[in-house]
Design a protein around this motif. Structure first.
Motif, PDB file in Angstrom:
ATOM      1  N   LYS A  22       0.853  -1.198   0.000  1.00 22.67           N
ATOM      2  CA  LYS A  22       0.000   0.000   0.000  1.00 22.67           C
ATOM      3  C   LYS A  22       0.888   1.247   0.000  1.00 22.67           C
ATOM      4  O   LYS A  22       1.891   1.298   0.702  1.00 22.67           O
ATOM      5  N   LYS A  23       0.502   2.230  -0.787  1.00 23.68           N
ATOM      6  CA  LYS A  23       1.321   3.432  -0.954  1.00 23.68           C
ATOM      7  C   LYS A  23       0.974   4.512   0.073  1.00 23.68           C
ATOM      8  O   LYS A  23      -0.176   4.703   0.441  1.00 23.68           O
ATOM      9  N   ILE A  24       2.011   5.200   0.496  1.00 22.72           N
ATOM     10  CA  ILE A  24       1.875   6.338   1.416  1.00 22.72           C
ATOM     11  C   ILE A  24       1.715   7.588   0.560  1.00 22.72           C
ATOM     12  O   ILE A  24       2.468   7.783  -0.402  1.00 22.72           O
ATOM     13  N   ILE A  25       0.775   8.438   0.910  1.00 28.82           N
ATOM     14  CA  ILE A  25       0.605   9.655   0.118  1.00 28.82           C
ATOM     15  C   ILE A  25       1.802  10.585   0.348  1.00 28.82           C
ATOM     16  O   ILE A  25       2.330  10.660   1.463  1.00 28.82           O
ATOM     17  N   PRO A  26       2.251  11.251  -0.704  1.00 27.76           N
ATOM     18  CA  PRO A  26       3.466  12.077  -0.613  1.00 27.76           C
ATOM     19  C   PRO A  26       3.425  13.144   0.482  1.00 27.76           C
ATOM     20  O   PRO A  26       4.459  13.449   1.078  1.00 27.76           O
ATOM     21  N   SER A  27       2.256  13.675   0.785  1.00 25.18           N
ATOM     22  CA  SER A  27       2.191  14.715   1.818  1.00 25.18           C
ATOM     23  C   SER A  27       2.577  14.162   3.188  1.00 25.18           C
ATOM     24  O   SER A  27       3.126  14.892   4.023  1.00 25.18           O
ATOM     25  N   GLN A  30       6.299  14.042   3.266  1.00 27.04           N
ATOM     26  CA  GLN A  30       6.771  15.411   3.489  1.00 27.04           C
ATOM     27  C   GLN A  30       6.643  15.795   4.967  1.00 27.04           C
ATOM     28  O   GLN A  30       7.535  16.444   5.524  1.00 27.04           O
ATOM     29  N   GLN A  31       5.563  15.379   5.626  1.00 27.64           N
ATOM     30  CA  GLN A  31       5.392  15.659   7.057  1.00 27.64           C
ATOM     31  C   GLN A  31       6.481  14.963   7.881  1.00 27.64           C
ATOM     32  O   GLN A  31       6.998  15.541   8.848  1.00 27.64           O
ATOM     33  N   LEU A  32       6.831  13.725   7.513  1.00 28.15           N
ATOM     34  CA  LEU A  32       7.887  13.006   8.226  1.00 28.15           C
ATOM     35  C   LEU A  32       9.225  13.722   8.070  1.00 28.15           C
ATOM     36  O   LEU A  32       9.993  13.845   9.029  1.00 28.15           O
ATOM     37  N   LEU A  33       9.495  14.201   6.876  1.00 29.67           N
ATOM     38  CA  LEU A  33      10.734  14.944   6.645  1.00 29.67           C
ATOM     39  C   LEU A  33      10.738  16.259   7.420  1.00 29.67           C
ATOM     40  O   LEU A  33      11.773  16.689   7.936  1.00 29.67           O
ATOM     41  N   ALA A  34       9.560  16.887   7.528  1.00 27.73           N
ATOM     42  CA  ALA A  34       9.461  18.132   8.300  1.00 27.73           C
ATOM     43  C   ALA A  34       9.735  17.869   9.780  1.00 27.73           C
ATOM     44  O   ALA A  34      10.369  18.691  10.454  1.00 27.73           O
ATOM     45  N   LEU A  35       9.284  16.731  10.306  1.00 27.66           N
ATOM     46  CA  LEU A  35       9.616  16.361  11.689  1.00 27.66           C
ATOM     47  C   LEU A  35      11.116  16.181  11.849  1.00 27.66           C
ATOM     48  O   LEU A  35      11.712  16.637  12.829  1.00 27.66           O
ATOM     49  N   ALA A  36      11.728  15.508  10.888  1.00 29.20           N
ATOM     50  CA  ALA A  36      13.175  15.269  10.943  1.00 29.20           C
ATOM     51  C   ALA A  36      13.946  16.579  10.974  1.00 29.20           C
ATOM     52  O   ALA A  36      14.982  16.689  11.630  1.00 29.20           O
ATOM     53  N   ASP A  37      13.412  17.566  10.292  1.00 31.70           N
ATOM     54  CA  ASP A  37      14.099  18.851  10.185  1.00 31.70           C
ATOM     55  C   ASP A  37      14.170  19.595  11.518  1.00 31.70           C
ATOM     56  O   ASP A  37      14.873  20.593  11.629  1.00 31.70           O
ATOM     57  N   TRP A  38      13.472  19.096  12.545  1.00 32.39           N
ATOM     58  CA  TRP A  38      13.509  19.716  13.870  1.00 32.39           C
ATOM     59  C   TRP A  38      14.406  18.959  14.836  1.00 32.39           C
ATOM     60  O   TRP A  38      14.343  19.162  16.053  1.00 32.39           O
ATOM     61  N   ALA A  39      15.284  18.141  14.330  1.00 29.22           N
ATOM     62  CA  ALA A  39      16.244  17.440  15.192  1.00 29.22           C
ATOM     63  C   ALA A  39      17.203  18.450  15.817  1.00 29.22           C
ATOM     64  O   ALA A  39      17.449  19.514  15.243  1.00 29.22           O
TER      65      ALA A  39
END
Length: 191
Positions: A22-27, A30-39
């Protein structure tokens, strides 16, 4: 705290072979990457970098990764099973994120701190995935740390591969939580 504790305690590594395609929607990616950006990051160097593969890009990367294994593994150590596993590992995954630490030209911040910051960014992705019901595996297998992987991905000499994060959905139940060493054995209190 109870929500965060639940997410942390329930997070598990899920092999891509146990994902269901099953595919994850791109948004959401993007939210997961935005969380990572707050490390956390010393000196605000923000050394984490991401290369996101999906669809045909994921299949192409898997083949390239397998070819790296074939081309850089001594004949006596090479196995066709591992070669095929690398190719097919991502067939049921939705996305794969190659994560690396981008070393600053000045190298002012100690290397270990840049690696730790990038690892924290990866953990943010894993925890965010858990919260979203997404199966994830932080893999360092195959040729992840081999210099040929850096070349394939266009990394510079002092950059450091940190792993491949497979993301998807799984119908398999999570295994029960366990720790091998009691926290009391890993902690020293000094009052």
């Amino acid at each position: 705290m109870s929500t965060l504790e639940k997410i942390i305690r329930e997070r598990r590594s899920v092999k891509p072979s146990l994902m269901n395609g099953k595919k994850i929607i791109p948004s959401i990616i993007q939210q997961l990457l935005a969380l990572a950006d707050w490390a956390p990051t010393h000196g605000r160097t923000e050394p984490w970098r991401f290369i996101v593969f999906s669809g045909n890009g994921l299949a192409q990367f898997s083949q390239q990764h397998a070819d790296l294994y074939k081309n850089h593994t001594p004949e006596e150590s090479f196995t066709n099973a591992k070669y095929q596993n690398i190719i097919h590992n991502a067939e049921k995954a939705s996305h794969l994120i190659a994560v690396y630490m981008k070393r600053q030209a000045s190298q002012k911040i100690p290397l270990i701190e840049e690696i730790a910051a990038t690892a924290a960014a990866i953990e943010h992705i894993l925890l965010g995935a858990q919260e979203q019901g997404i199966a994830a595996l932080w893999s360092t297998g195959g040729m992840t740390y081999h210099n040929s992987m850096k070349q394939l991905l266009g990394l510079e000499e002092h950059d450091q591969m940190m792993g491949l994060i497979y993301l998807g959905y799984s119908d398999e139940p999570s295994p029960p939580a366990k720790r091998n060493i009691a926290l009391s054995e890993k902690t020293v209190w000094k009052d």
